[in-house]
Structures are given as C-alpha cells and as structure tokens.
Write a protein that holds these residues in place. Sequence first.
Motif, short mmCIF file in Angstrom:
data_model
loop_
_atom_site.label_atom_id
_atom_site.label_comp_id
_atom_site.label_asym_id
_atom_site.label_seq_id
_atom_site.Cartn_x
_atom_site.Cartn_y
_atom_site.Cartn_z
N UNK A 130 0.84 -1.20 0.00
CA UNK A 130 0.00 0.00 0.00
C UNK A 130 0.87 1.26 0.00
N UNK A 131 1.92 1.25 0.83
CA UNK A 131 2.84 2.40 0.86
C UNK A 131 3.49 2.58 -0.51
N UNK A 132 3.91 1.47 -1.12
CA UNK A 132 4.55 1.55 -2.44
C UNK A 132 3.59 2.12 -3.48
N UNK A 133 2.34 1.72 -3.39
CA UNK A 133 1.34 2.20 -4.34
C UNK A 133 1.20 3.73 -4.23
N UNK A 165 2.62 8.99 -6.78
CA UNK A 165 3.18 10.34 -6.74
C UNK A 165 4.28 10.51 -7.78
N UNK A 166 5.15 9.49 -7.89
CA UNK A 166 6.25 9.56 -8.86
C UNK A 166 5.70 9.78 -10.28
N UNK A 167 4.60 9.06 -10.58
CA UNK A 167 4.01 9.17 -11.91
C UNK A 167 3.24 10.49 -12.06
N UNK A 168 2.41 10.81 -11.07
CA UNK A 168 1.51 11.97 -11.21
C UNK A 168 2.23 13.31 -11.06
N UNK A 214 12.20 5.33 -4.66
CA UNK A 214 11.50 5.91 -5.80
C UNK A 214 12.19 7.20 -6.19
N UNK A 215 12.62 7.31 -7.43
CA UNK A 215 13.26 8.57 -7.80
C UNK A 215 12.71 9.12 -9.11
N UNK A 269 -6.05 15.01 -4.69
CA UNK A 269 -5.98 13.81 -3.85
C UNK A 269 -6.50 14.09 -2.46
N UNK A 270 -6.27 13.14 -1.58
CA UNK A 270 -6.67 13.29 -0.19
C UNK A 270 -5.50 13.83 0.64
N UNK A 271 -4.34 13.93 0.01
CA UNK A 271 -3.16 14.40 0.74
C UNK A 271 -2.69 13.43 1.81
N UNK A 272 -2.90 12.15 1.53
CA UNK A 272 -2.56 11.12 2.52
C UNK A 272 -1.39 10.25 2.10
N UNK A 273 -0.96 10.38 0.84
CA UNK A 273 0.03 9.45 0.31
C UNK A 273 1.33 9.44 1.09
N UNK A 274 1.96 10.59 1.23
CA UNK A 274 3.26 10.67 1.89
C UNK A 274 3.15 10.35 3.38
#
Lengths: 129, 134
Positions: B43-46, B51-54, B78-79, B101-106
């Motif tokens: 889930x963390x990786x997702x 983010x890396x893509x978007x 991820x770079x 987004x929800x601002x929850x990813x990081x």
Amino acid sequence: MAEIPILRIGDCLLVSIQVDMHDRLALALQDDLTQRIVADRARGVMIDISALEIVDSFIGRMLNNIAAMSKVLDAVTVVVGMRPAVAITLVELGLGLTGVRTALNVDKGLALIRRIIDNPERDDADRER
Amino acid sequence: MQIESDDRMPLRTSDDVVRVRQAVRARAVASGFSLVDQTKIVTAASEIARNTVDYGGGGELRIEALRNGQRRGVRLTFSDSGPGIRDIDQAMRDGYTTGNGLGLGLSGAKRLCNEFDIKSTAGSGTTVTIARWT
Ligand SMILES: Nc1ncnc2c1ncn2[C@@H]1O[C@H](COP(=O)(O)OP(=O)(O)OP(=O)(O)O)[C@@H](O)[C@H]1O
Ligand SMILES: [Mg+2]
C-alpha cells in the motif's frame, strides 16, 4: 480494457471489483455507476472488494466518491468483503471511508441496505452518535 | 546488513504502478513478510509510486531485499527528475495536496513503514526511500 460488470439485484446494484484496478477503470466505474443508478432507479449500491489485496488512497477516494454521488442520487452505498489485512492497513494509512457503510459479505450488505432504505431517519441518527 | 537482491523497474504510467504493486508483493512474500506486513508495504509503495508518476513526471523504482541478522527487510527507493517539492514539511502533512488527492500518500506511507526518507530539490526531482522489516 475489460470493464467492470454491474449486476442488478432488485433495486440494488452490485459491483464486484475482481482485478487489480487500473486508474482508468476506476474512473470508468464511477461514470457507469452514476448512469446505472439513474437508469435502474437503484436505491442501493453494493461494492464487493473481497478480491482486492490492497486499498490505497486512490481506491479509497473512488469509494468515497461513489458513496457521495449515490447519496445525491438517493441511493445508499455499502462496501462488502474488505479483507482484514486491508482494514488494518487503511486505518494506519489514515483513510477514513466517510459516508461508506461496510458489511462483512453480500448477504449482510443487502440486509443493511434494506434496513437503511426502510428506515432512513434512524440511519441518520445512528451516524450522528 | 546484507543486500540479498537489487532490482530496478521503470515507473512512467499508471500501468507501471500496478506492476510495482505486484513486484513489491512478490518481494515481500519472498522475504517472509506476514500478510499484514505485505499489505502495508504494498500500500505504501502504491502511494509513492503514484506520486512519482503523477507529480514527478515518471521515474524509477529500486527494490532491495535486505538482511540484518535474523531480520529481513524490503527497501524501496522511488526517484524522479520532476519539479521537486519546495516545502517538504507541508507536503508531509495529512490532507495537503496540490492535486485533487486526499493528501494522505506521503504521511500515510510513512506510518505504514519502519523507515521513511524524502529528499527533494525544487527543480531537480524527488527521491523517497521506504523500508519495512519483518
Ligand atoms: N514525486 C513528487 N514530485 C513533486 N511533488 C510531489 C511528489 N510527491 C508528492 N508531491 C507533492 O506532495 C503533495 C502531497 O503528496 P501526497 O501523496 O501526500 O498527497 P496527494 O498525492 O496530493 O494525495 P493522495 O496521495 O492522498 O491521493 C502532492 O500533492 C504534491 O504536491
Ligand atoms: Mg499521493
């Protein structure tokens, strides 16, 4: 890209998310569901996520969006079959599924939808507590 | 600490995000993670991959399998060479988003892992490293 089939059970729509969902598929599903709620005059939407190995913020947002848009169209959304490991992870991720009711399985989900449709005031009171 | 394996994969499209989830899952299973631990790191990786893509305009993921005595771990780096993040403290805050987004990813990914590191320079890209141990 295969689309996700939407089944109808009485006045409810049932969607089983079976695949590791690509983003485009998630967006298409929101659109399809909106149209079907109106076309079928559905009162409930059940989303079976028992096949999903993870729910990230993207899928969480999709579930919240579906619930919000169903509510506007006067339909109730229930998410069923969330795996325990997914539920644990969601809490830590910080993702509250606001506006989304959950049930253990499809049978319990249908019963919950029935109860809410038949008794909407009590549902609102329940949620405020 | 030993590095048992070291792989790289491209991260450009949302299909790559799906592939990343599958590759991280396979690595976590091979490293003997419990089902809950697998679910957390995938889930963390997702989150970070998206983010890396978007926001990062695409980049790369490095997947390392680690061993430290009895403990085994998976480290993901991820770079991207995208626009970078000007204010990292702000970006790490729950609910902060410049997208829709929800601002929850990081912040969520940080909670789901044992180690979390983010380096970003405005104009030259972002590198996020996360690790989880058995
Ligand atoms: N690789 C990156 N490059 C540039 N900016 C980034 C990168 N990753 C994150 N950001 C910035 O940090 C913000 C917060 O990211 P975070 O993942 O926490 O939330 P989000 O992606 O906006 O929403 P969510 O992940 O909940 O869908 C993003 O909105 C973006 O502005
Ligand atoms: Mg994000």
